[in-house]
Write a protein that holds these residues in place. Structure first.
Motif, PDB file in Angstrom:
ATOM      1  N   SER A 252       0.842  -1.204   0.000  1.00 50.33           N
ATOM      2  CA  SER A 252       0.000   0.000   0.000  1.00 50.33           C
ATOM      3  C   SER A 252       0.872   1.246   0.000  1.00 50.33           C
ATOM      4  O   SER A 252       2.062   1.196   0.287  1.00 50.33           O
ATOM      5  N   ALA A 253       0.242   2.373  -0.324  1.00 55.17           N
ATOM      6  CA  ALA A 253       0.965   3.634  -0.456  1.00 55.17           C
ATOM      7  C   ALA A 253       1.127   4.326   0.881  1.00 55.17           C
ATOM      8  O   ALA A 253       0.257   4.220   1.764  1.00 55.17           O
ATOM      9  N   GLN A 254       2.236   5.027   1.022  1.00 65.50           N
ATOM     10  CA  GLN A 254       2.499   5.842   2.204  1.00 65.50           C
ATOM     11  C   GLN A 254       3.132   7.156   1.762  1.00 65.50           C
ATOM     12  O   GLN A 254       3.884   7.201   0.785  1.00 65.50           O
ATOM     13  N   ALA A 255       2.829   8.220   2.484  1.00 64.25           N
ATOM     14  CA  ALA A 255       3.456   9.523   2.259  1.00 64.25           C
ATOM     15  C   ALA A 255       4.474   9.762   3.367  1.00 64.25           C
ATOM     16  O   ALA A 255       4.156   9.572   4.553  1.00 64.25           O
ATOM     17  N   PRO A 256       5.685  10.144   3.039  1.00 65.19           N
ATOM     18  CA  PRO A 256       6.712  10.358   4.073  1.00 65.19           C
ATOM     19  C   PRO A 256       6.286  11.251   5.229  1.00 65.19           C
ATOM     20  O   PRO A 256       6.761  11.034   6.354  1.00 65.19           O
ATOM     21  N   PRO A 257       5.406  12.273   5.032  1.00 67.27           N
ATOM     22  CA  PRO A 257       4.994  13.048   6.208  1.00 67.27           C
ATOM     23  C   PRO A 257       4.296  12.226   7.286  1.00 67.27           C
ATOM     24  O   PRO A 257       4.223  12.666   8.435  1.00 67.27           O
ATOM     25  N   THR A 258       3.781  11.035   6.930  1.00 64.53           N
ATOM     26  CA  THR A 258       3.146  10.177   7.935  1.00 64.53           C
ATOM     27  C   THR A 258       4.155   9.341   8.692  1.00 64.53           C
ATOM     28  O   THR A 258       3.797   8.675   9.660  1.00 64.53           O
ATOM     29  N   TRP A 259       5.401   9.339   8.223  1.00 64.39           N
ATOM     30  CA  TRP A 259       6.438   8.572   8.909  1.00 64.39           C
ATOM     31  C   TRP A 259       6.910   9.345  10.152  1.00 64.39           C
ATOM     32  O   TRP A 259       6.779  10.565  10.249  1.00 64.39           O
ATOM     33  N   ASN A 260       7.500   8.628  11.035  1.00 66.95           N
ATOM     34  CA  ASN A 260       8.144   9.271  12.184  1.00 66.95           C
ATOM     35  C   ASN A 260       9.581   9.628  11.808  1.00 66.95           C
ATOM     36  O   ASN A 260      10.523   9.393  12.554  1.00 66.95           O
ATOM     37  N   VAL A 261       9.722  10.180  10.591  1.00 67.20           N
ATOM     38  CA  VAL A 261      11.026  10.515  10.025  1.00 67.20           C
ATOM     39  C   VAL A 261      10.899  11.858   9.322  1.00 67.20           C
ATOM     40  O   VAL A 261       9.946  12.081   8.571  1.00 67.20           O
ATOM     41  N   LEU A 262      11.848  12.737   9.536  1.00 72.72           N
ATOM     42  CA  LEU A 262      11.805  14.077   8.956  1.00 72.72           C
ATOM     43  C   LEU A 262      12.818  14.192   7.824  1.00 72.72           C
ATOM     44  O   LEU A 262      13.826  13.483   7.800  1.00 72.72           O
ATOM     45  N   PRO A 263      12.568  15.101   6.871  1.00 73.82           N
ATOM     46  CA  PRO A 263      13.568  15.331   5.818  1.00 73.82           C
ATOM     47  C   PRO A 263      14.808  15.995   6.394  1.00 73.82           C
ATOM     48  O   PRO A 263      14.733  16.807   7.322  1.00 73.82           O
ATOM     49  N   ALA A 264      15.964  15.640   5.833  1.00 73.33           N
ATOM     50  CA  ALA A 264      17.223  16.211   6.316  1.00 73.33           C
ATOM     51  C   ALA A 264      17.319  17.697   6.005  1.00 73.33           C
ATOM     52  O   ALA A 264      18.010  18.439   6.707  1.00 73.33           O
ATOM     53  N   SER A 265      16.632  18.164   4.942  1.00 75.80           N
ATOM     54  CA  SER A 265      16.619  19.580   4.593  1.00 75.80           C
ATOM     55  C   SER A 265      15.366  19.842   3.771  1.00 75.80           C
ATOM     56  O   SER A 265      14.635  18.924   3.387  1.00 75.80           O
ATOM     57  N   ALA A 266      15.136  21.104   3.450  1.00 79.04           N
ATOM     58  CA  ALA A 266      13.964  21.454   2.652  1.00 79.04           C
ATOM     59  C   ALA A 266      14.044  20.852   1.258  1.00 79.04           C
ATOM     60  O   ALA A 266      13.014  20.544   0.635  1.00 79.04           O
ATOM     61  N   ALA A 267      15.255  20.672   0.743  1.00 84.18           N
ATOM     62  CA  ALA A 267      15.424  20.100  -0.588  1.00 84.18           C
ATOM     63  C   ALA A 267      15.119  18.609  -0.626  1.00 84.18           C
ATOM     64  O   ALA A 267      14.968  18.036  -1.708  1.00 84.18           O
ATOM     65  N   ASP A 268      15.026  17.974   0.549  1.00 84.91           N
ATOM     66  CA  ASP A 268      14.802  16.527   0.613  1.00 84.91           C
ATOM     67  C   ASP A 268      13.335  16.152   0.789  1.00 84.91           C
ATOM     68  O   ASP A 268      13.004  14.968   0.832  1.00 84.91           O
ATOM     69  N   VAL A 269      12.469  17.117   0.860  1.00 89.96           N
ATOM     70  CA  VAL A 269      11.063  16.844   1.176  1.00 89.96           C
ATOM     71  C   VAL A 269      10.392  16.042   0.065  1.00 89.96           C
ATOM     72  O   VAL A 269      10.529  16.344  -1.123  1.00 89.96           O
TER      73      VAL A 269
END
Length: 682
Positions: A252-269
């Motif tokens: 199934s599909a997941q969006a990274p914002p739902t993970w308990n993980v943040l982007p390392a920078s704004a360019a990684d979003v």
């Protein structure tokens, strides 16, 4: 002749006339008083002198042509022996297709091309095998490293978005990294991932597992995918190959914002939801681990800038004579890699009967032909049935000779097109919506220069394509592929009581170490791929002595650690030449990295030889900043821990000092750079 003259003992062709224009003019002027004493004006404005100078110019051209006679005879001698220029090599590209709405089979021989322009024709690539294209696409790639708490890095530009150049993933001691590949849809069919590595794992270094996203489960707890040994062509990322993944229906599909993980920078979003497949690698060693990927491809297939003729080609009408030779319309012929029959794509028929391709004609009658792939010619035998003598039958008078199919090289270096430039289908395939090359095409080379052919001719005459000496193996290995930067053949060593570097140096064993031509931006420790190793083995195996045990491997790297101190001039800062001491440090570090790179390092920028020692004087010369900027006050080098197993060496490591001693099977690379003191201003 000087004792150290490099031409001492050589047979040098004479310069038949070494006079130049000025010599001829002076000689003619010197004869004027004898033959024309009344001619007293010898100035450049005199019409007679002008004629003399014109005559000298014509004679100089004649003497130049005269001096080409030895070269002409030499080239005629090489042609007599059958030594030809190496033909152009076609560029290789991996084409990635998109399909909708159903899976599409792309046949072998499908052609795609670049856009072309008003001045340049499109470059055409042809697929090497059939491939099933699924109606889903790999859209994004992110890396989650456990040692960076709750952070992910967007690495799509390394694997998905042209120009994807791959990446090296570093894994600290006792830690893991997870590469997450995001697809725009799910599929119940097998996902085939084509993986190529410039730095693979070795047995026992790490555990490798494949996972998939399902429900709201976090990436750290994704569900494993069962992968049987026959589905993992990489053998746990230890070699290049294809991994076949059958993802369960729970994908199934997941969006990274739902993970308990943040982007390392704004360019990684990454905000969009994708269907994820994870590759988790856990470091089991007691030191930092690195694995280097050239690419991870999906819906992709190999292709070359080499084309198959679209229809059978009428070659000739036989004249009935012995040893008939006929040219093909296109050439040179494409040499299929990794096979003992590289030109079997050529099929020749005589009066609709297929004849067999051979290297040499057997005694007696038989429907055989030979092929000259460089000249793109086919030839037949001379068997005379009336006399019952000869080798190989000759087509009878009036019989039609047809090449029903063959593949030829369409271009050389011009085929090395950039990433994302192959954009259109030349062969229409229903259901295929787009095509591209995620990374640049490579391997294309133009026809060999005549001077290079003349240079290597003596080596060919010496070994005649038979590998006996170490020099023979090295020369023939370089002939096997254009992807090699360095080759070293190791001779037996009776003084090695144990197999240092894992190499058995007893008589009868031949070890050929090859280094691929990868630049500093790709890897600091380049390793050959399995395909390249097999290509060299296949080429040398047919030429080695039958009693020799051939082993072709990558390099055993020995890091060189550098300790350094430097200073910058205050006057350089005041003059605006540098902003501060940091500029000097950055400059020196960059120069050290370049100098100690195994492929593009050294003083000449042509890389290091296997077994070549490192001396501090050469390093100092390579990294010294301009005298207007600063200076190096202290510099020492030493050998680091070997990057191969077992790490036992025939002598002790070199301590900090003026040189690093390298074993004959080792190749140097950059280790650590230690600053004895921060760069200051003086």
């Amino acid at each position: 002749m000087s004792l150290f003259d490099p031409n001492r003992g050589r047979l040098l062709p004479p310069n038949l006339d070494d006079r130049v224009w000025a010599d001829l003019v002076d000689e003619a002027r010197g004869l004027i008083p004898k033959y024309a004493p009344q001619w007293t004006d010898h100035g450049p404005s005199d019409i007679g002198i002008t004629l003399v100078e014109l005559f000298a110019w014509l004679v100089e051209g004649l003497t130049y042509r005269l001096n080409q006679v030895p070269d002409k005879n030499y080239l005629a001698f090489l042609n007599l022996l059958g030594i030809t220029r190496d033909p152009p090599e076609p560029a290789r590209a991996f084409l990635t297709f998109s399909a909708t709405p159903n899976p599409v089979n792309v046949p072998k021989g499908t052609q795609a091309q670049t856009a072309g322009s008003e001045t340049d024709l499109p470059v055409i690539f042809e697929t090497d095998q059939a491939v099933l294209i699924l109606p889903i696409n790999l859209r994004v790639a992110v890396q989650i490293s456990k040692f960076i708490l709750n952070k992910y890095t967007n690495v799509s530009t390394a694997f998905v978005v042209p120009p994807a150049k791959g990446a090296a993933l570093s894994i600290p001691v006792g830690q893991s990294t997870q590469l997450c590949l995001g697809f725009d849809a799910a599929s119940v069919q097998t996902i085939n991932l084509m993986i190529r590595m410039f730095q693979p794992l070795t047995a026992g270094q790490a555990t490798v597992s494949w996972l998939f996203s399902s429900g709201n489960i976090q990436p750290s707890a994704w569900t494993p995918i069962a992968v049987a040994p026959n589905q993992d062509g990489t053998n746990g990322l230890q070699q290049d190959g294809v991994v076949q993944l059958n993802v369960p229906n729970a994908w199934s599909a997941q969006a990274p914002p739902t993970w308990n993980v943040l982007p390392a920078s704004a360019a990684d979003v990454v905000n969009n939801a994708y269907f994820w497949i994870g590759l988790r690698i856990v470091n089991l060693t007691a030191q930092p681990l690195q694995i280097g990927f050239n690419w991870i491809l999906f819906n992709a297939v190999s292709s070359y800038n080499a084309l198959t003729i679209p229809a059978p080609e009428a070659v000739a009408t036989a004249d009935g004579s012995p040893f008939q030779v006929y040219p093909l319309a296109n050439g040179p012929l494409f040499q299929r890699p990794n096979t003992s029959t590289p030109y079997d794509h050529l099929v020749v028929q005589v009066n609709n009967v297929t004849w067999t391709q051979v290297e040499d004609f057997p005694d007696g009658a038989g429907n055989f032909y030979r092929v000259n792939p460089v000249a793109s010619e086919i030839s037949f035998g001379n068997f005379d049935p009336t006399q019952n003598v000869g080798h190989g039958s000759e087509p009878a008078l009036g019989q039609q000779i047809v090449a029903t199919t063959y593949r030829y090289v369409a271009g050389g270096r011009s085929g090395n097109v950039g990433a994302g430039t192959v954009v259109s289908m030349r062969t229409p395939v229903a259901g295929i919506t787009s095509v591209t090359n995620v990374f640049s095409a490579y391997g294309g080379a133009d026809q060999e220069d005549i001077e290079e052919t003349k240079r290597r001719a003596p080596q060919l005459l010496r070994n005649r394509y038979r590998a006996v000496t170490a020099e023979d193996y090295e020369f023939l290995a370089t002939e096997s592929s254009t992807e090699l930067a360095t080759v070293r053949c190791l001779v037996p060593r009776d003084d090695y009581a144990q197999p240092f570097g894992g190499l058995d140096r007893t008589p009868g064993n031949v070890h050929v170490i090859i280094v691929p031509n990868l630049g500093p931006g790709i890897s600091a420790t380049p390793q050959p791929t399995e395909d390249l190793v097999h290509e060299v083995i296949e080429y040398l195996d047919r030429k080695r002595d039958i009693t020799a045990r051939l082993n072709v491997t990558g390099p055993r790297y020995l890091p060189v650690d550098v300790s350094i101190a430097a200073s910058a001039w205050q006057k350089a800062v005041d003059a605006g030449l540098i902003l501060g001491p940091g500029d000097v440090q950055t400059y020196i570090v960059g120069k050290i990295q370049q100098y100690l790179h195994p492929v593009v390092g050294g003083l000449d920028g042509k890389g290091w030889k296997v077994g070549q020692n490192v001396f501090i004087a050469d390093l100092y010369k390579a990294i010294m900043p301009s005298e207007d900027i600063g200076f190096i006050s202290d510099l020492q080098i030493q050998s680091g821990a070997p990057l191969y197993t077992p790490p036992a060496r025939p002598f002790a490591p070199s301590p900090l000092g003026a040189w690093v001693r390298v074993a004959d099977y080792e190749l140097i690379c950059l280790g650590t750079i230690t600053w004895i003191a921060p760069v200051g201003l003086v």
